[in-house]
Design a protein around this motif. Structure first.
Motif, short mmCIF file in Angstrom:
data_model
loop_
_atom_site.label_atom_id
_atom_site.label_comp_id
_atom_site.label_asym_id
_atom_site.label_seq_id
_atom_site.Cartn_x
_atom_site.Cartn_y
_atom_site.Cartn_z
N LYS A 96 23.65 -4.55 0.13
CA LYS A 96 23.59 -3.38 -1.19
C LYS A 96 22.33 -4.26 -1.42
N THR A 97 21.25 -4.68 -0.29
CA THR A 97 20.21 -5.28 -1.23
C THR A 97 18.78 -3.84 -1.03
N LYS A 98 18.19 -4.08 -1.58
CA LYS A 98 16.92 -3.56 -2.05
C LYS A 98 15.79 -3.67 -1.81
N LYS A 99 14.70 -3.21 -1.36
CA LYS A 99 13.04 -4.27 -0.27
C LYS A 99 12.90 -3.01 -1.49
N ARG A 100 11.06 -3.85 -1.39
CA ARG A 100 9.98 -3.31 -1.96
C ARG A 100 9.28 -3.99 -0.95
N TYR A 101 7.76 -3.28 -0.05
CA TYR A 101 6.96 -3.48 0.90
C TYR A 101 5.68 -3.07 0.10
N LEU A 102 4.43 -4.18 0.37
CA LEU A 102 3.37 -3.25 -0.22
C LEU A 102 2.45 -4.22 1.74
N ALA A 114 15.44 7.60 9.94
CA ALA A 114 14.89 6.55 9.42
C ALA A 114 14.31 7.43 8.13
N LEU A 115 14.28 6.24 6.96
CA LEU A 115 13.59 7.33 6.03
C LEU A 115 12.59 5.84 5.48
N THR A 116 11.35 6.91 5.55
CA THR A 116 10.52 5.76 4.59
C THR A 116 9.49 6.34 2.94
N TYR A 117 9.51 5.73 2.45
CA TYR A 117 9.25 5.69 1.09
C TYR A 117 8.11 5.66 0.71
N VAL A 118 6.44 6.49 0.40
CA VAL A 118 5.67 5.90 0.22
C VAL A 118 4.68 6.38 -0.34
N THR A 119 4.11 5.01 -1.58
CA THR A 119 3.44 5.46 -2.93
C THR A 119 2.37 5.05 -2.54
N PRO A 120 1.48 5.63 -2.68
CA PRO A 120 0.71 4.78 -2.95
C PRO A 120 0.13 3.43 -4.39
N VAL A 177 -0.49 0.36 -0.69
CA VAL A 177 0.95 1.60 -0.48
C VAL A 177 2.11 0.58 -0.84
N SER A 178 3.15 1.55 -1.52
CA SER A 178 4.58 0.34 -2.32
C SER A 178 4.58 1.09 -1.12
N VAL A 179 6.33 0.65 -0.63
CA VAL A 179 7.19 0.77 0.61
C VAL A 179 8.53 0.74 0.80
N LYS A 180 9.17 1.73 0.22
CA LYS A 180 10.52 1.64 0.02
C LYS A 180 11.85 1.92 1.80
N ILE A 181 12.51 1.65 1.99
CA ILE A 181 13.05 2.29 2.92
C ILE A 181 14.33 2.30 3.13
N GLU A 182 14.95 3.45 4.30
CA GLU A 182 16.79 3.48 4.23
C GLU A 182 16.53 2.99 5.73
N HIS A 183 17.45 2.24 6.29
CA HIS A 183 17.94 2.28 7.16
C HIS A 183 17.72 1.09 7.56
N ARG A 215 15.03 0.19 10.28
CA ARG A 215 15.34 0.43 12.10
C ARG A 215 14.29 -0.93 12.18
N MET A 216 14.24 -1.93 13.23
CA MET A 216 12.86 -1.64 14.09
C MET A 216 11.16 -1.47 14.09
N HIS A 217 10.66 -2.74 13.09
CA HIS A 217 8.52 -1.73 13.01
C HIS A 217 9.39 -0.90 12.35
N GLN A 218 10.04 -0.23 11.61
CA GLN A 218 9.70 0.69 10.97
C GLN A 218 8.36 1.47 10.05
N ILE A 219 8.70 0.12 9.57
CA ILE A 219 7.35 0.48 8.40
C ILE A 219 5.86 1.09 9.55
N ARG A 220 5.89 0.30 9.92
CA ARG A 220 5.13 0.46 11.30
C ARG A 220 5.03 1.45 11.52
N ALA A 221 6.13 1.57 12.59
CA ALA A 221 5.70 3.05 13.78
C ALA A 221 5.99 4.47 12.17
N HIS A 222 6.46 4.71 11.52
CA HIS A 222 6.23 5.59 10.64
C HIS A 222 4.44 5.73 10.24
#
Length: 279
Positions: free
Chosen positions: A144-150, A182-188, A198-204, A206-213
């Motif tokens: 149930k870990t939640k992560k936020r990326y920049l 794959a779900l990616t939520y993007v907030t400038p 941007v701030s990014v949160k993801i579900e699933h 996947r490999m390279h998900q943020i970069r690919a999306h």
């Protein structure tokens, strides 16, 4: 640096049994010898841990210094008897692999602590930020870990949710109708010259998900060598390092159930490109 250690067998058995009796050699060190050229020899012949030995046989192996001439600059964000959470620098692989037996984040930490660690999450080599380890093999997965990326992205990014399925092709993930969800939520967060933080949160996950999306949306990460954008900001930064940072993690302690809110500040290369503190 490394040195060759020679051990003379004193009884019948296997290489593994002989090495297990040697003080200062861990099972993990022994298992990694197979990744090293001529890592383990019996009487000068390449061997495995199951190779039989008899009294008088010479068993030799490579040992690496546990201390590093150039220490890896990591920060400990949380530590107790069961968990270790660190801020991993970019450019460091997470776990031992061929060619990175001694210089992975896990190897460096194990050498410093003197005992094995167990990964509870992963980051790409060039992604900086929060990485979680268990100190015991029975520590459960932190599901149930939640992560936020920049991320620093090319162009002016608008708020969006990217839900394009992704499929592995060669070494990259590509949009594909028969790919995995794959779900990616993007907030400038703010604009910078030539791009957007941007701030990014993801579900699933996947490999390279943020970069690919982000690339599929027309906003690849700055300096991403796989998904395509050179730095156009006029500031210096590490060439070829996709600008992605795991900035915040929220998890429940596997034993106490306490909520842990952990944060890692923006690394220096992010600061050089956008000139802001961690939001």
């Amino acid at each position: 640096m490394a040195e060759r250690l020679h051990i003379t067998a004193d009884r019948n058995g296997t290489v593994e049994q002989l090495l297990a009796r040697q003080p200062g050699l861990s099972r993990r060190q022994i298992s990694r010898l197979k990744f090293l050229p001529a890592g383990l020899l019996v009487n000068g012949i390449p061997a495995r841990s199951v190779t039989p030995v008899k009294p008088g046989d010479d068993v030799s192996l490579w040992l690496h210094e546990s201390s590093h001439r150039n220490p890896v600059p990591y920060r400990i964000l949380f530590e107790d008897a069961l968990l270790l959470v660190v801020d991993k620098p970019a450019g460091l692989v997470v776990h031992p692999s061929p060619g990175h037996e001694q210089d992975s984040m896990q190897s460096v930490l194990e050498a410093a602590l003197g005992h094995p660690l167990y990964l509870k999450g992963r980051l790409d080599k060039d992604t900086s930020g929060i990485l979680v380890f268990g100190k015991a093999s029975w520590v459960p997965s932190l599901t149930k870990t939640k992560k936020r990326y920049l991320a620093l992205c090319h162009g002016q990014v608008q708020p969006q949710v990217i839900c394009t399925p992704l499929k592995l092709r060669d070494r990259t993930m590509v949009p594909s109708l028969d790919g995995k969800s794959a779900l990616t939520y993007v907030t400038p967060v703010r604009s910078i010259p030539g791009g957007t933080l941007v701030s990014v949160k993801i579900e699933h996950g996947r490999m390279h998900q943020i970069r690919a999306h982000m690339a599929s949306a027309g906003h690849p990460l700055l300096q991403d060598p796989l998904y395509g954008s050179s730095c156009e900001c006029g500031a210096s930064a590490t060439e070829g390092r996709a600008m992605l940072h795991c900035a915040a993690v929220t998890l429940r302690h596997p034993v106490t159930g306490d909520r842990l809110d952990l944060a890692a500040r923006l690394p220096d290369d992010f600061m050089a490109l956008c000139g802001v503190s961690s939001p």
